[in-house]
Enzyme design. Structure first.
Site, PDB file in Angstrom:
ATOM      1  N   LYS A 114       0.818  -1.222   0.000  1.00  0.00           N
ATOM      2  CA  LYS A 114       0.000   0.000   0.000  1.00  0.00           C
ATOM      3  C   LYS A 114       0.850   1.269   0.000  1.00  0.00           C
ATOM      4  O   LYS A 114       0.444   2.278  -0.561  1.00  0.00           O
ATOM      5  CB  LYS A 114      -0.970   0.008   1.188  1.00  0.00           C
ATOM      6  CG  LYS A 114      -2.083  -1.013   1.022  1.00  0.00           C
ATOM      7  CD  LYS A 114      -3.338  -0.642   1.766  1.00  0.00           C
ATOM      8  CE  LYS A 114      -4.467  -1.574   1.349  1.00  0.00           C
ATOM      9  NZ  LYS A 114      -5.701  -1.371   2.074  1.00  0.00           N
ATOM     10  N   LYS A 198      -5.296  -9.029  -6.359  1.00  0.00           N
ATOM     11  CA  LYS A 198      -6.576  -9.361  -5.726  1.00  0.00           C
ATOM     12  C   LYS A 198      -7.652  -8.346  -6.118  1.00  0.00           C
ATOM     13  O   LYS A 198      -7.338  -7.181  -6.419  1.00  0.00           O
ATOM     14  CB  LYS A 198      -6.434  -9.478  -4.213  1.00  0.00           C
ATOM     15  CG  LYS A 198      -6.347  -8.187  -3.466  1.00  0.00           C
ATOM     16  CD  LYS A 198      -6.610  -8.386  -1.971  1.00  0.00           C
ATOM     17  CE  LYS A 198      -6.675  -7.017  -1.321  1.00  0.00           C
ATOM     18  NZ  LYS A 198      -7.443  -6.919  -0.149  1.00  0.00           N
ATOM     19  N   LYS A 201     -11.298  -2.739  -3.707  1.00  0.00           N
ATOM     20  CA  LYS A 201     -12.141  -1.541  -3.853  1.00  0.00           C
ATOM     21  C   LYS A 201     -11.383  -0.410  -4.506  1.00  0.00           C
ATOM     22  O   LYS A 201     -11.939   0.400  -5.222  1.00  0.00           O
ATOM     23  CB  LYS A 201     -12.580  -1.026  -2.480  1.00  0.00           C
ATOM     24  CG  LYS A 201     -13.383  -1.960  -1.661  1.00  0.00           C
ATOM     25  CD  LYS A 201     -13.775  -1.230  -0.365  1.00  0.00           C
ATOM     26  CE  LYS A 201     -13.892  -2.168   0.785  1.00  0.00           C
ATOM     27  NZ  LYS A 201     -12.697  -2.194   1.647  1.00  0.00           N
TER      28      LYS A 201
END
Ligand code: AQP
Length: 334
Positions: A114, A198, A201
């Site tokens: 991230k 994956k 969102k």
């Protein structure tokens, strides 16, 4: 140690919930309601580790509650609330920041993913996110944590933190070591555009995921456009090893149609992927489109959703305060 089973899990209000969240987590949340006491939290403090527009965050919290209810959570059976409403999460997170080790956090792969290339610019919150997650779980002395595979490493860290706390403060078994409940075949639903990533969102392309709010039309279009394979469907899993997109579609079909992957391969072998896509779109429309309709209906009554959060907060706070009292005492805080 209390033998009572208690499930805790959280979902970030960072946008539309998708099929990965549903198969990896929410479906399990619902079935656990029959087996044990359950606490499900909209983790807004986790969400702000990456900047969120305040108005969007408020809406996303309510939308996550609507998604919980639309997929089958019952606010009479489960405690449903938002994390920031119970201040014990932040307090315990601070205590656990002092128990957890830098070396442990440095190994967390989600932070590396991230934060991206420029880690210096990531928030401190993103770095210590796993300690807050440990606090979420341990605040309620949860014994079971239903999550997708991406959270496995964080959960192992929560166990390490619990163990170290129990050792440091000489209180064997004070915190139970929480057990991850990770579904077998659908623990990691992949993007429809890239089978190595994956479903998420925050992925830019909406075509990478099936949102729980998608209409039948949108589901059909996305499945039609999903990446698959030019060869025919094989009759064995080994041949799918280097074909993550094809395997992902077969896995989703197997889960939604409630047939084992072996059975699905028997049904599909020798056929084109267009055949699988037609069948998959059919079952997805049947399962997901009604959920989307229900979410939209529930969002029409925001005060009902706010009421659920308020009731959940009261119930969660009682358990949290009781446990915090003992935690403060163990640590020596007056
Ligand atoms: N693709 C997935 N397959 C299976 N399970 C998944 N989960 C998330 N994506 C998949 C599980 O859903 C629960 C809630 O996740 P989250 O919303 O709190 O955070 P996340 O894992 O970071 O999900 P996203 O969609 O990737 O969000 P963003 O884009 O905001 O980072 C967790 O149990 C998770 O394992």
């Amino acid at each position: 140690m209390s033998k009572k089973k208690l499930a805790f899990s959280g979902v970030q209000p960072t946008g539309n919930l998708h099929l990965g969240n549903y198969l990896g987590a929410l479906k399990n949340f619902v079935s656990l309601q029959k087996e044990m006491e359950c606490i499900y939290c909209v983790v807004d403090l986790h969400a702000i580790t990456v900047f969120q527009k305040p108005e969007e965050l408020r809406n996303n919290v309510l939308e996550t509650v609507a998604s919980f209810l639309a997929t089958g959570l019952d606010s009479e059976k489960s405690i449903i609330f938002n994390q920031s409403a119970v201040s014990g999460h932040a307090e315990l997170a601070w205590i656990l920041n002092c128990v957890s080790r830098m070396g442990w956090l440095n190994r967390m792969t989600q932070f590396k993913d991230k934060a991206g290339a420029d880690k210096e610019k990531a928030s401190v919150g993103l770095y210590i996110y796993p300690n807050l997650m440990a606090a979420d779980i341990l605040l309620y002395k949860a014994t079971h944590v239903p999550v997708g595979a991406d959270q496995k490493q964080h959960l192992e860290l929560s166990r390490d933190i619990a163990q170290k706390f129990n050792n440091d403060f000489n209180c064997k078994n004070f915190f139970p070591l929480p057990e991850a409940l990770i579904p077998k075949n659908v623990s990691r639903i992949m993007s429809l555009r890239d089978g190595t990533k994956k479903m998420s969102k925050s992925e830019e392309s909406d075509y990478s995921r099936i949102n729980l709010k998608d209409t039948a039309d949108e589901i059909n279009k996305k499945i039609k456009k999903a990446k698959s394979d030019s060869e025919q469907i094989p009759d064995n899993l080994k041949s799918l090893e280097k074909k993550p997109e094809a395997l992902n579609l077969l896995n989703i079909y197997s889960e939604i149609s409630r047939n084992s992957l072996d059975k699905v391969l028997i049904e599909m072998s020798g056929k084109e992927y267009s055949y699988l896509k037609t069948k998959l779109a059919e079952v997805l429309v049947e399962t997901i489109a009604p959920v989307g309709k229900e979410i939209k209906k529930l969002l029409g009554d925001r005060s009902h959703l706010e009421q659920i959060l308020k009731k959940g907060k009261q119930k969660a706070n009682i358990i949290a305060e009781e446990n915090l009292k003992n935690i403060r005492e163990k640590v020596g805080l007056i």
